[in-house]
Design a protein around this motif. Structure first.
Motif, PDB file in Angstrom:
ATOM      1  N   CYS A  54       0.847  -1.193   0.000  1.00 32.61           N
ATOM      2  CA  CYS A  54       0.000   0.000   0.000  1.00 32.61           C
ATOM      3  C   CYS A  54       0.885   1.246   0.000  1.00 32.61           C
ATOM      4  O   CYS A  54       1.859   1.329   0.745  1.00 32.61           O
ATOM      5  CB  CYS A  54      -0.888  -0.049   1.244  1.00 32.61           C
ATOM      6  SG  CYS A  54      -1.874   1.396   1.558  1.00 32.61           S
ATOM      7  N   THR A  96       0.456   5.577  -0.111  1.00 34.05           N
ATOM      8  CA  THR A  96      -0.330   6.810  -0.119  1.00 34.05           C
ATOM      9  C   THR A  96       0.616   8.004  -0.151  1.00 34.05           C
ATOM     10  O   THR A  96       1.582   8.051   0.603  1.00 34.05           O
ATOM     11  CB  THR A  96      -1.213   6.913   1.144  1.00 34.05           C
ATOM     12  OG1 THR A  96      -2.152   5.840   1.161  1.00 34.05           O
ATOM     13  CG2 THR A  96      -1.966   8.233   1.184  1.00 34.05           C
ATOM     14  N   PRO A 156      -4.014   7.980  -3.496  1.00 37.53           N
ATOM     15  CA  PRO A 156      -3.788   6.555  -3.250  1.00 37.53           C
ATOM     16  C   PRO A 156      -3.129   5.923  -4.481  1.00 37.53           C
ATOM     17  O   PRO A 156      -3.805   5.598  -5.457  1.00 37.53           O
ATOM     18  CB  PRO A 156      -5.204   6.008  -3.032  1.00 37.53           C
ATOM     19  CG  PRO A 156      -6.079   6.920  -3.835  1.00 37.53           C
ATOM     20  CD  PRO A 156      -5.413   8.278  -3.830  1.00 37.53           C
ATOM     21  N   ARG A 174      -6.235   0.278  -2.285  1.00 34.41           N
ATOM     22  CA  ARG A 174      -6.721  -0.709  -1.314  1.00 34.41           C
ATOM     23  C   ARG A 174      -7.954  -0.185  -0.565  1.00 34.41           C
ATOM     24  O   ARG A 174      -8.089   1.016  -0.333  1.00 34.41           O
ATOM     25  CB  ARG A 174      -5.625  -1.064  -0.305  1.00 34.41           C
ATOM     26  CG  ARG A 174      -4.278  -1.399  -0.905  1.00 34.41           C
ATOM     27  CD  ARG A 174      -4.328  -2.541  -1.887  1.00 34.41           C
ATOM     28  NE  ARG A 174      -3.012  -2.822  -2.431  1.00 34.41           N
ATOM     29  CZ  ARG A 174      -2.795  -3.436  -3.585  1.00 34.41           C
ATOM     30  NH1 ARG A 174      -3.822  -3.855  -4.310  1.00 34.41           N
ATOM     31  NH2 ARG A 174      -1.568  -3.652  -4.005  1.00 34.41           N
ATOM     32  N   GLN A 231      -7.804   2.395   2.459  1.00 34.77           N
ATOM     33  CA  GLN A 231      -6.389   2.772   2.496  1.00 34.77           C
ATOM     34  C   GLN A 231      -6.157   4.150   3.109  1.00 34.77           C
ATOM     35  O   GLN A 231      -5.324   4.312   4.012  1.00 34.77           O
ATOM     36  CB  GLN A 231      -5.815   2.735   1.076  1.00 34.77           C
ATOM     37  CG  GLN A 231      -4.378   3.247   0.961  1.00 34.77           C
ATOM     38  CD  GLN A 231      -3.844   3.155  -0.453  1.00 34.77           C
ATOM     39  OE1 GLN A 231      -4.208   2.238  -1.197  1.00 34.77           O
ATOM     40  NE2 GLN A 231      -3.000   4.088  -0.860  1.00 34.77           N
TER      41      GLN A 231
END
Length: 225
Positions: A140, A142, A160, A164, A167
């Motif tokens: 993940c 960000t 993002p 996800r 997220q």
């Protein structure tokens, strides 16, 4: 409920209100919540295909395809991360009081200044109700930019890079900045109408191969929070 911000022969892009589903839930027959995709399909009188989704509590831009071919191409853009989505979030000041003592967290002190950019990485796993960090989770990423203050709340722009579930909500929470109204991830502020202070307000199609041929603009932007 239906607020169309763009439509052509291939796509419909709506501004979804908070407190409305993007697509039917798994328990559609027993779920009384309003669903934008279902309402849009009934209004248009033909099948539509969801390209992206927003959480029930989140507002903003949702893309639906009008044909299976447009759906296939748009799914490829999102899968290969050539579409950039930007969200606006409001948070309270940094606090880790909502993090349980048994949950590992470095609790790094952050004092962001306007324009500060952060890249947050973790491995995220979605449980029944919420997401959490796990070695078995999916990678993940960000990108968060601090935009300053709006009254008592901090303002963030979030991209993002990976898409996800939960997220952005999880990433802000684990860094001590739960989104206003997001009680699931630690906010002590309650907002009405099943909403949290998170809004998808811009989608960039400039790097999506074939998007212009399907009549999409380089970007779409609506009002932020």
């Amino acid at each position: 409920m239906i607020q169309i911000v763009f439509e052509n022969t291939h796509f419909i892009i709506c501004d979804k209100p908070a407190g409305v589903l993007s697509t039917p839930s798994r328990f559609e027959e027993d779920d009384a919540r309003l669903c934008l995709g279902t309402a849009l399909q009934k209004e248009k009188g033909f099948q539509i295909f969801p390209v992206n989704r927003l959480d029930f509590e989140v507002s903003g831009l949702v893309v639906y395809a009008k044909t299976a071919e447009a759906h296939r191409k748009a799914n490829a853009w999102f899968e290969h991360k050539t579409v950039k989505k930007t969200y606006r979030a409001l948070t309270t000041g940094q606090s880790y009081a909502h993090i349980p003592a048994n949950v590992p967290n470095e609790k790094l002190k952050l004092t962001p200044e306007v324009g500060n950019t952060f890249e947050w990485r973790c491995r995220l796993l979605r449980g029944k109700r919420r997401a959490y960090e796990s070695p078995q989770g999916k990678e993940c990423l960000t990108v968060a930019v601090f935009r300053g203050m709006q009254g008592d709340y901090q303002v963030w722009d979030l991209n993002p890079v990976t898409g996800r579930s939960h997220q952005l909500r999880f990433d802000l929470s684990r860094h001590g900045f739960p989104i206003v109204g997001d009680k699931l991830y630690g906010s002590t502020v309650e907002l009405a109408d099943n909403r949290i202070a998170l809004r998808s307000y811009r989608i960039d199609f400039a790097n999506a191969n074939g998007a212009s041929a399907l009549g999409l603009p380089e970007f779409l932007e609506i009002s932020s929070l």
